[in-house]
Each structure stands twice: as structure tokens, then as C-alpha cells.
Write a protein that holds these residues in place. Structure first.
Motif, PDB file in Angstrom:
ATOM      1  N   GLU B  75       5.727  -5.344   5.408  1.00 15.05           N
ATOM      2  CA  GLU B  75       5.269  -4.021   5.008  1.00 15.05           C
ATOM      3  C   GLU B  75       5.143  -3.884   3.491  1.00 15.05           C
ATOM      4  O   GLU B  75       4.493  -2.967   3.008  1.00 15.05           O
ATOM      5  N   PRO B 123       4.221   3.465  -0.923  1.00  9.86           N
ATOM      6  CA  PRO B 123       3.636   3.845   0.362  1.00  9.86           C
ATOM      7  C   PRO B 123       4.102   5.243   0.771  1.00  9.86           C
ATOM      8  O   PRO B 123       5.201   5.662   0.417  1.00  9.86           O
ATOM      9  N   GLY B 124       3.262   5.947   1.497  1.00  6.35           N
ATOM     10  CA  GLY B 124       3.672   7.280   1.932  1.00  6.35           C
ATOM     11  C   GLY B 124       2.476   8.090   2.362  1.00  6.35           C
ATOM     12  O   GLY B 124       1.367   7.579   2.471  1.00  6.35           O
ATOM     13  N   GLU B 125       2.726   9.345   2.631  1.00  7.66           N
ATOM     14  CA  GLU B 125       1.647  10.199   3.091  1.00  7.66           C
ATOM     15  C   GLU B 125       1.034  10.968   1.929  1.00  7.66           C
ATOM     16  O   GLU B 125       1.708  11.310   0.969  1.00  7.66           O
ATOM     17  N   LYS B 135      -2.027   8.718   5.884  1.00  8.54           N
ATOM     18  CA  LYS B 135      -1.219   7.597   5.430  1.00  8.54           C
ATOM     19  C   LYS B 135      -1.941   6.889   4.290  1.00  8.54           C
ATOM     20  O   LYS B 135      -3.163   6.917   4.216  1.00  8.54           O
ATOM     21  N   GLY B 136      -1.163   6.232   3.463  1.00  5.72           N
ATOM     22  CA  GLY B 136      -1.785   5.506   2.372  1.00  5.72           C
ATOM     23  C   GLY B 136      -0.737   4.944   1.450  1.00  5.72           C
ATOM     24  O   GLY B 136       0.426   4.804   1.842  1.00  5.72           O
ATOM     25  N   GLY B 137      -1.141   4.627   0.243  1.00  8.06           N
ATOM     26  CA  GLY B 137      -0.171   4.137  -0.713  1.00  8.06           C
ATOM     27  C   GLY B 137      -0.812   3.437  -1.880  1.00  8.06           C
ATOM     28  O   GLY B 137      -1.922   2.916  -1.782  1.00  8.06           O
ATOM     29  N   ILE B 166      -5.525   5.522   4.616  1.00  7.05           N
ATOM     30  CA  ILE B 166      -5.658   5.078   6.015  1.00  7.05           C
ATOM     31  C   ILE B 166      -5.870   6.284   6.932  1.00  7.05           C
ATOM     32  O   ILE B 166      -4.920   6.859   7.437  1.00  7.05           O
TER      33      ILE B 166
END
Lengths: 254, 206
Positions: B75, B123-125, B135-137, B166
Motif C-alpha cells: 500500500e 493517502p486519504g480521502e 479516494k486518492g493521495g 480514484i
């Protein structure tokens, strides 16, 4: 919907032909989505495949969840109320299948590294003052012996080129974290001068090499590779030319 | 005693027999097999296209486009291979001097490839308005490759930062800023050239 009817039709044809409806055929027509039962007090469903994404649902002990797909160490599951979220492998490790047997959620580690079959990697290095960039694919015949095919681009100040080699690698201690190896091989080298330099035509020669190196297991699927090779260029001139190559890179194993 | 027991239990036995008679003759047990984790669909690869603009030092800003293939190792880390093409404009010298040409037409096509290691830093929303969360990052990238510049191949280091967005589980959008760094003596003396790429891309997970 269209593909589903086609799958059904294909399924019927297979059935009509009297072929055995084996697990393999079933897997070909539909995704494999097994159900597992939570035995930990709870598992957390994240909105995405990573710890940075928030937990939005908790599936309790005894709840049946359907495993839909996997990305790295995260599994997308569907809970009782059609909640779909991502669960980390650590939380699924204690789940049971519908028969009540524990499910083997394997994790990639040293054990997998020792029994690896394929290795794909890239290296950067130095070949008598020129930079080299290479990619390689390795296949382990046994834990001790591997075959490797490598392509490299040579980027010098005065000339560019390519090199393709095939090698045999011998790992005397394949289970060590830092695993040394010896290598011998042969291949071809193509050298052409830079356009800013006025020089003779392109050259193509056979090469043979012997070298030593080491694989260092890092974590997950990552391996660090360091290597020294001495190439003998079998030139059409009177003398063969000896060139040294140092390189380092990383690889992924499967 | 035994007879009394038999008399007492007889009615219940009879009732169970009735219940059994009502059951269908064939009980369909779902075929259960042990769960094979290796058969679960894995989606660790991401493939897609990108396009944008690239500023090549001394040679102006031109459109850039190419292909990307990413493998998500875990991840946190991913490995990305990328291939791109752009075009070189005339240098200021060529424009001012009138007729002088440093490069032929085919030498003005620039192409590059690279293999980079990426790290998902944040990473996170991400929230769009009050209703939608995606979602993305943010990720960092660094790697090595080769650039065909002015007819020669140059060893190239690339460093970059990007944002992956995403919207669904199978598709992602990216924004990228990257510096492609290489040495060249094309304009007389050997110098390090910084070439900035600003691009967006679409990728599919498989």
C-alpha cells in the motif's frame, strides 16, 4: 447483462457437450468470490485499500462476508447489509470458511523469497565510465541455480550502445537474507558514437562475462541486487578488450 | 421401567418420523470447498495514458504524451514504468540567427523512458463539496531512465510529485509534475539540463 447471458450460454454448451463441470471451468466463467466468517471480535471495513482511508463499517463476530477482490494486502469484502469495503489481511487471518476451517491468508515474506520462481528487476551502473541502465528477468531452476536474460542500454559521453546477455547464476546460500552469487554468461554488445563526435562506424561484438554479486531481501516482494561483472569483448581486432561493470538495482519476485 | 421409557418416547419419535417424511428426498448441500486465497482476483497493476506539456531547457514548451504501467507492491510503494514523446522547438539562438539549424527535423523528436519507485506519502480521502468523498493521495516518485535528446541517448534521472484521484475502484486519474534531469553537450559545453513535465493521466486497475 449481455456478457452474463453469454456466459450462461457458453455454460450450457459446455454442459451439453457432457464435459465435466469442474471447478476450473466454473472459475473461467465467473469471478471467485468465497465467503468467510469473522471470528475476531470485529473487522474494520475501510473506504479504500489503505490505512489512510477511514473505517465506515464494522463487521462483528460470526458475520459472513464475501471476499470480492484483492489489492496488495487489502481485500474488498461485502458485508451482511451489502456494505462493501476494504479489510487488511491481518484482520482476515483468523476468519473461517463456511465449514469452520481456518482460511490460509498467506503473506509474502522470506519463505516465499526462498521458493521464488521469477524475478524481474532493473539496475543502474557504470561500465568503464559510461552509465548503464538494465532490465532483467530471472528464472530459478532450483533454489541454487538460476537463469537470467538481461538487456542494458549504455549511455556514455562519447558513445551509446546496447548489450544483451544470458547468464547462469549460482546461489550457494539461497536462504540467507544477504545471498551471494556467482555468474557467468555471454551475449552481444552494440556501440555507436555520439552524433556530436565525428568517428568511425558502429561496432557489434560478442561478449562473455564472469561476475559476483549479492541479493539482499528487503521486504514484501522487494530484493536489492548488487553486482560486479568483468566482460571480455571478443573484438575483430588483434586483442580482446576487458571491461568492468558495477551495478546495483532492485527486483520484484513472483 | 424400560417399557415406560419406550412408551413415553414413542410419540415424539413418531412426530420426528412425520417431519422426516415431509423433507424433500434430495437435500441439496451447497458444494463447499476450502477457500483458496490465491484464486481471488488481484488488481495490483495499473495501466494508462498521460498527456500534458513539457518544457525542455532552451527548446521551448511542447505537448507531451505517453504510456504508463504501474505495479503496486504494497500500500506504500509502487513501481512505475513510463514512456513518453515530445517535440523540440527552436532555441532562441536559432530564431535570432535566421538560418542556423542546430538539429535536423528527426532530431527534434524527443522520447524518454523511465522506471521509477513511488511512495504514497499522503493517502486519504478528498472531499468535493459537502456531499462527495473520493479516494486518492499524494505520491512522490524518483527513478532513472534514458532520453533521446538531439539524436543521442542521455542517462536521465527523474523526480516528481503527483496526485492520484480514484473515483471508482477500477479507474484512477493522475496529475503529475516531474523533473527530467540529464547532462548534455549539445549546445557546446557539458551542462545539466532540467526539463519539467506537467501532465495528467487516466489509468485502469487490472
Amino acid at each position: 447483462m449481455h456478457t452474463r447471458t453469454w456466459r450462461k450460454r457458453l455454460g450450457r454448451i459446455v454442459w451439453a457437450l457432457g464435459l465435466c463441470w469442474s471447478a476450473g471451468a466454473a472459475a473461467w466463467f465467473e469471478d471467485y468470490t468465497p465467503s468467510v466468517i469473522v471470528t475476531d471480535p470485529y473487522i474494520e471495513l475501510h473506504t479504500g485499500p489503505g490505512r489512510g482511508y477511514p473505517v465506515f463499517y464494522v463487521a462483528g463476530q460470526g458475520e459472513e462476508v464475501v471476499v470480492l477482490k484483492r489489492r496488495t494486502d487489502w481485500f474488498k469484502v461485502r458485508g451482511r447489509r451489502d456494505n462493501e469495503g476494504w479489510v487488511h489481511i491481518d484482520q482476515l487471518r483468523h476468519t473461517l470458511d463456511l465449514e469452520g476451517n481456518p482460511v490460509e491468508f498467506g503473506e509474502v515474506g522470506r519463505a516465499q523469497y526462498a521458493s521464488r520462481r521469477w524475478e524481474v528487476g532493473m539496475t543502474g551502473g557504470d561500465l568503464e565510465g559510461a552509465a548503464t541502465l538494465g532490465g532483467y528477468v530471472g528464472f530459478a531452476l532450483t533454489p541454487n541455480i538460476g537463469l537470467q536474460v538481461e538487456g542494458a542500454q549504455i549511455l556514455g559521453d562519447f558513445s551509446d550502445g546496447h548489450m544483451v546477455t544470458g547468464s547462469i547464476l549460482m546461489f550457494p546460500f539461497p536462504s540467507w537474507r544477504v545471498s551471494p552469487f556467482f555468474t557467468i554468461g555471454t551475449g552481444m554488445i552494440w556501440i555507436s558514437p555520439q552524433t556530436t563526435i565525428v568517428q568511425s562506424e558502429d561496432r557489434r561484438d560478442e561478449i562473455a562475462h564472469a561476475g559476483v554479486g549479492a541479493n539482499v531481501y528487503l521486504s514484501d516482494r522487494f530484493v536489492l541486487r548488487m553486482e560486479y561483472k568483468r566482460h571480455t569483448v571478443l573484438t575483430s581486432r588483434d586483442d580482446n578488450q576487458e571491461i568492468d561493470q558495477w551495478k546495483a538495482g532492485f527486483s520484484l519476485f513472483f | 421401567m424400560l417399557a415406560a421409557l419406550w412408551v413415553c418416547s414413542a410419540p415424539s419419535l413418531a412426530a420426528e418420523d412425520d417431519a422426516l417424511d415431509l423433507e424433500p428426498l434430495v437435500v441439496r448441500e451447497p458444494e463447499r470447498q476450502p477457500v483458496d486465497v490465491d484464486r481471488i482476483d488481484t488488481e495490483n497493476f495499473e495501466v494508462g495514458i498521460f498527456g500534458g506539456v513539457m518544457s525542455v531547457e532552451d527548446f521551448g514548451v511542447n505537448p507531451v504524451y505517453g504510456l504508463r504501467l504501474t505495479y503496486h507492491v504494497n500500500e506504500d510503494f509502487f513501481v512505475e514504468g513510463s514512456y513518453g514523446r515530445t517535440r523540440l522547438d527552436q532555441t532562441s539562438f536559432e530564431e535570432l540567427s535566421g538560418g542556423a539549424r542546430l538539429l535536423t527535423d528527426s532530431e527534434r523528436d524527443m522520447s524518454f523512458y523511465s522506471v521509477s519507485l513511488g511512495y504514497n506519502l499522503l493517502p486519504g480521502e478528498a472531499f468535493v463539496g459537502g456531499r462527495y468523498a473520493f479516494k486518492g493521495g499524494l505520491y512522490l516518485l524518483g527513478g532513472a531512465g534514458s532520453t533521446e535528446f538531439g539524436g543521442d541517448d542521455r542517462c536521465t534521472v527523474n523526480l516528481g510529485v503527483g496526485y492520484r484521484f480514484i473515483p471508482t475502484d477500477w479507474m484512477a486519474l493522475q496529475l503529475n509534475v516531474r523533473d527530467h534531469i540529464f547532462d548534455s553537450d549539445l549546445l557546446g559545453q557539458d551542462e545539466t539540463r532540467h526539463n519539467l513535465e506537467f501532465s495528467g493521466g487516466v489509468t485502469l486497475f487490472f
